[in-house]
Design an enzyme around this catalytic site. Structure first.
Site, PDB file in Angstrom:
ATOM      1  N   GLY A 106       7.337   9.387   8.362  1.00  0.00           N
ATOM      2  CA  GLY A 106       6.375  10.355   8.889  1.00  0.00           C
ATOM      3  C   GLY A 106       5.026   9.704   9.095  1.00  0.00           C
ATOM      4  CB  ALA A 110      -0.967   3.995   2.047  1.00  0.00           C
ATOM      5  CE  LYS A 152       5.453   3.569  12.666  1.00  0.00           C
ATOM      6  NZ  LYS A 152       4.147   3.431  12.051  1.00  0.00           N
ATOM      7  CB  SER A 204      -1.861   1.275  13.422  1.00  0.00           C
ATOM      8  OG  SER A 204      -0.809   0.584  14.054  1.00  0.00           O
ATOM      9  NE  ARG A 205       0.824  -4.803   8.966  1.00  0.00           N
ATOM     10  CZ  ARG A 205       0.803  -4.236   7.764  1.00  0.00           C
ATOM     11  NH1 ARG A 205      -0.264  -4.332   7.011  1.00  0.00           N
ATOM     12  NH2 ARG A 205       1.848  -3.592   7.306  1.00  0.00           N
ATOM     13  CG  ASN A 206       3.089  -2.285  14.445  1.00  0.00           C
ATOM     14  OD1 ASN A 206       3.698  -3.326  14.626  1.00  0.00           O
ATOM     15  ND2 ASN A 206       3.255  -1.535  13.365  1.00  0.00           N
ATOM     16  CE  LYS A 264       7.419   5.116   8.497  1.00  0.00           C
ATOM     17  NZ  LYS A 264       6.121   5.772   8.584  1.00  0.00           N
ATOM     18  NE  ARG A 284       8.956 -10.830  -3.909  1.00  0.00           N
ATOM     19  CZ  ARG A 284      10.280 -10.939  -4.161  1.00  0.00           C
ATOM     20  NH1 ARG A 284      10.720 -11.821  -5.038  1.00  0.00           N
ATOM     21  NH2 ARG A 284      11.139 -10.174  -3.534  1.00  0.00           N
ATOM     22  CB  SER A 301      -0.964  -0.003   1.179  1.00  0.00           C
ATOM     23  OG  SER A 301      -0.264  -0.069   2.393  1.00  0.00           O
TER      24      SER A 301
END
Lengths: 338, 338
Positions: free
Chosen positions: A136, A140, A191, A254-256, A108, A34, A14
């Site tokens: 930053g 996306a 982060k 956010s996945r995290n 990241k 890919r 993304s």
């Protein structure tokens, strides 16, 4: 510059696709995917439906599944692959890269095992190429949807950053320059770990004070390690640090953060990662971050607790109680200015 | 110290009452309320139902509507009155204050017209008394409800801050020390202006990126002015700066944020303030902040736009467009470290 640099973006997830679409408006840009069907989707339909739904990409953006086609004519290489596959992809394309061209990492994370930053991996695989990062608070889908955002392009030499800034800047996407590559890169890697912490706090239904406190102390930890590793404290107070952490912490995308929320709900890290299509970068990074903190003799209590929860079976409640036991002194202990 | 200092908290709004209740657990504490019924409520029922609903206060907290009773025996004076009434209250109690005792301001604003910080007002009315602030991301109701939070007590002399830190710290309320009074105080005054900006962004339904970006650039503006006025940049990256701004921006409890949301909905500032029981500090502060920025030759584009919206009829859409016209360069331009 005599002509617009040709840009190659390697990786059609993304964020890679979004950056390629931004660049395509100002410079001839090729996106490498890919999977051939993703490349066809981008070139023919101006969409990347696998990662970005029906959002429309710049019509001049060309994509290919042929690495040589993407890389060989490029004047700038933008690396948009996750940290664990970064080196292998770089090795795969290395002998087709033109000499001296700058390499910009969008990843990241830290390389597993070696704990190297991505620009350090670039230095090893492509020595002599100026290596930097674009980082930053960049969700996306929001940027493609035309909502205002900003980023930092950090390159060792501001003269290299300047044309990259011009290529990437759009009315609603502001790009700032920096020469603090180390700080910007460490901030990006750290982060994700603290986003897990924010997710845990959110999942435990803590207050707005508590979340603000957590983010503050996370910034203090990030700053301590980043400065010990050679970064500037201001980078952590800016878009690459607080900005990115904040977007991750307030956004449900956010996945995290999602990992943290699931941990707070009592699920194990194995269950959580098994249910996700991609491993969240923060899960991979927390062990490395704690090891880096040890190497640099820097206190990182929040990162330490997150690592214990993710990797050593500590419960979120135990982690929270441990953090509360700590005795406050002054903020930013050990960070010298100047 | 030979005995616990006696604490007087002047002003029984939600935050003054909360701080008094925290202090009462460690030191004999008297809360002064202008209204006798509020004082009676606190002393007899251990509640301040006017400002804090049914939340329970420390049972040892004593309240009075008699200013002399509150002040005359106090070893520490905690000022919990809004910026526009700060000087008058201080003048009213000045001749009953014991010599040399420290004065701690909880007010997050600047004196209207004079644009003085509250500790500067203390210096004028009570010269010779060490003056500082307690500040941070502190939503009174969350702290009384026992949710984790933290604050900074900034005093010119760390030896004065140390006992104050001990009195105020609780298991779930961490107090950090600082000697950067100017930075902590400026951060508190400025964040209310930027909370209005965050409210506008939220009311305009901007993205999570955009909100993170706004907060980042707000921190950069706060830091520029604070450093020009003599504060430390790290204060703005800590609880007093980013922490407080963040809590205000994510919490629906913030008056200043609410003002911004209403402005975005097309209401005039007159309508909004008429409907609120108290004027939000940010509304009063934005003119002063812009004037201070001019005095110190510091660029504060966001504060300038907010001032124009609040005081000169500019629409939030115009303000947003003006900010988007700006050309980015480097972050934290003009902030020297060290």
């Amino acid at each position: 510059m005599t002509r617009a640099p040709r840009v190659a973006v390697i990786g059609a997830g993304s964020w890679g696709t979004t950056v390629a679409s931004l660049a395509a408006a100002h410079a001839p840009t090729t996106l490498w995917a890919r999977r051939a069907e993703v490349a066809d989707d981008v070139t023919a339909s101006h969409t990347n439906s696998r990662y970005l739904g029906d959002l429309t990409l710049d019509p001049s953006l060309h994509a290919t599944a042929d690495l040589e086609e993407a890389v060989s004519g490029a004047d700038v290489l933008v690396m948009a692959v996750p940290s664990h596959g970064f080196r292998a992809t770089l090795v795969e394309l290395a002998d087709q890269v033109r000499p001296w061209i700058p390499v910009v990492s969008l990843s990241k994370g830290l390389e597993p095992e070696s704990r190297l930053r991505m620009t350090e991996v670039v230095d090893q695989v492509l020595p002599g190429h100026p290596a930097g990062v674009l980082t930053g608070p960049n969700l996306a889908k929001e940027i493609l949807a035309g909502r205002g955002a900003a980023a930092v392009v950090a390159m060792p030499d501001e003269q290299v950053a300047l044309p990259l800034q011009e290529i990437l800047t759009r009315d609603l996407f502001k790009v700032y320059r920096s020469t603090d590559v180390i700080g910007a890169e460490i901030a990006g890697a750290l982060k994700n770990v603290f986003a897990i912490a924010a997710g845990i706090a959110s999942g435990m239904d803590s207050g707005d004070n508590t979340r603000a406190l957590l983010i503050c102390r996370a910034i203090a930890e990030m700053t301590r390690l980043g400065v010990a590793m050679g970064g500037s404290p201001l980078t952590f107070a800016g878009l690459a640090g607080i900005g990115d952490l904040l977007a991750t912490c307030i956004s449900p995308l956010s996945r995290n953060r999602t990992v943290g929320e699931q941990l707070a709900a009592g699920r194990s890290i194995e269950e959580i990662t098994a249910a996700m299509s991609m491993v969240a970068e923060g899960v991979k990074a927390c062990g490395s971050v704690v090891a880096l903190a040890d190497d640099h003799d820097v206190e990182m209590p929040i990162a330490g607790e997150i690592d214990a929860v993710v990797n050593r079976g500590r419960t979120p409640e135990e982690a929270y109680q441990n953090l509360l036991q700590r005795v406050p002194s002054t903020e930013f202990r050990g960070v010298a200015l100047g």
